[in-house]
Design an enzyme around this catalytic site. Structure first.
Site, short mmCIF file in Angstrom:
data_model
loop_
_atom_site.label_atom_id
_atom_site.label_comp_id
_atom_site.label_asym_id
_atom_site.label_seq_id
_atom_site.Cartn_x
_atom_site.Cartn_y
_atom_site.Cartn_z
N ASN A 136 0.73 -1.04 0.12
CA ASN A 136 -0.07 -0.11 -0.05
C ASN A 136 0.80 1.17 -0.06
O ASN A 136 1.75 1.49 1.01
CB ASN A 136 -1.01 0.03 1.33
N TRP A 137 0.85 1.82 -1.32
CA TRP A 137 1.87 3.04 -1.28
C TRP A 137 1.36 4.24 -0.61
O TRP A 137 2.08 5.19 -0.60
CB TRP A 137 2.26 3.27 -2.72
N SER B 150 3.76 -2.14 10.35
CA SER B 150 5.22 -2.20 10.73
C SER B 150 5.94 -3.50 10.20
O SER B 150 6.76 -4.13 10.94
CB SER B 150 5.49 -1.88 12.22
N GLY C 246 3.05 -1.11 4.14
CA GLY C 246 3.00 0.41 3.80
C GLY C 246 4.59 0.87 3.62
O GLY C 246 4.78 0.34 2.35
N GLY C 247 5.02 1.34 4.35
CA GLY C 247 6.34 2.00 4.04
C GLY C 247 7.34 0.87 3.57
O GLY C 247 8.20 1.42 2.54
P1 PGA Z 1 2.96 0.32 7.55
O1 PGA Z 1 1.76 0.42 6.95
O2 PGA Z 1 3.75 -0.98 6.81
O3 PGA Z 1 3.81 1.26 7.02
O4 PGA Z 1 3.16 0.11 9.11
C1 PGA Z 1 0.66 -0.55 6.96
C2 PGA Z 1 -0.55 -0.18 6.22
O5 PGA Z 1 -1.05 0.78 6.68
O6 PGA Z 1 -1.16 -0.77 5.30
#
Ligand code: PGA
Length: 245
Positions: free
Chosen positions: A8-9, A205, A226-227
């Site tokens: 998820n960018w 995370s 995400g990140g």
């Molecule tokens: P994150 O985000 O991996 O940066 O914690 C996950 C998400 O929101 O889907």
């Protein structure tokens, strides 16, 4: 069970980021993992036109397929581009845009109507966890965000504790396993045996350093990242951990 690594960018990425998608496809050309990238709407069309095996999804859609909704984008429009998935009910949208379970249900239904797969996000806040409400909240979100017909078409559930998103904090492995088992049981009660083939992703995370132990847990069929999905080098290590799981 299908294994899924979904990136998820969020509100990140311009056209020059699309090379990261191609790199991933090259590195995992023969993978048994379904690799999905959800870039921002501005590059969704270009991402769908890339000629590789990476699947492309959107991060949101409107509840309706068309109509007087200035600035909105429907599942039908996303389907026309060739995308395969739509994230619905991400906690950032629940918090920043007031998306309720009832809205998430309408969105997931319209996504399925267009033959796309919704990735329905659920998760408790830190307050809710500290007050011992986690399973009650997860149960209510699952109940309220999925229609009674939801099990009849492909669907993915992503458990993302709000306090773990973008913070570097991850629940204990016991806590993740407990919520995923709870989700599986709830889905089974609602949809019967179909529930056994609904992928359950963990999100919050996920990094190269914790991916292997998360993927070793029962009922964890992949991750929503995400990140660590923005750069192919980082995401590739997570995908490799899922391939090895
Ligand atoms: P994150 O985000 O991996 O940066 O914690 C996950 C998400 O929101 O889907």
């Amino acid at each position: 069970m299908q294994k899924i690594a979904a990136g998820n960018w969020k509100m990140n990425g311009l056209s020059n980021s699309l090379s990261e998608i191609s790199l991933l496809a090259e590195r995992h050309a023969t993978s048994d993992v379904r690799i999905l990238i959800c870039p921002p709407f501005t590059v969704l069309s270009k991402a769908c036109d890339l000629d590789d095996r990476t699947e492309i999804g959107a991060q949101n859609c409107h509840i309706s397929q068309s109509g007087p909704h200035t600035g909105e984008i429907s599942a039908q429009m996303i389907a026309e581009l060739g995308a395969t998935h739509v994230i619905v009910g991400h906690s950032e949208r629940r918090a920043e845009n007031g998306e309720t379970d009832a809205i998430v249900l309408k969105k997931s239904t319209s996504v399925q109507q267009e033959g796309l797969t919704p990735i329905v996000c659920i998760g408790e806040t830190l307050d809710q966890r500290e007050n011992g409400q986690t399973l009650a909240i997860i149960g209510a979100q699952l109940d309220g965000s999925l229609s009674s017909e939801a099990g009849k078409s492909p669907i993915v559930i992503a458990y993302e504790p709000v306090w773990a998103i973008g913070t570097g904090h991850v629940p204990s492995m016991y806590e993740i396993a407990q919520v995923h088992e709870f989700c599986r049981c709830q889905l089974k009660q609602r949809f019967g045996d179909t529930a056994m083939s609904i992928p359950l992703l963990y999100g919050g995370s996920v990094k190269a350093t914790n991916a292997a132990e998360i993927f070793a847990l029962p009922n964890v069929n992949g991750a929503l990242v995400g990140g660590a999905s923005l750069k192919a080098d980082d995401f590739s290590k997570i995908i490799t951990a899922l391939e090895d799981a």
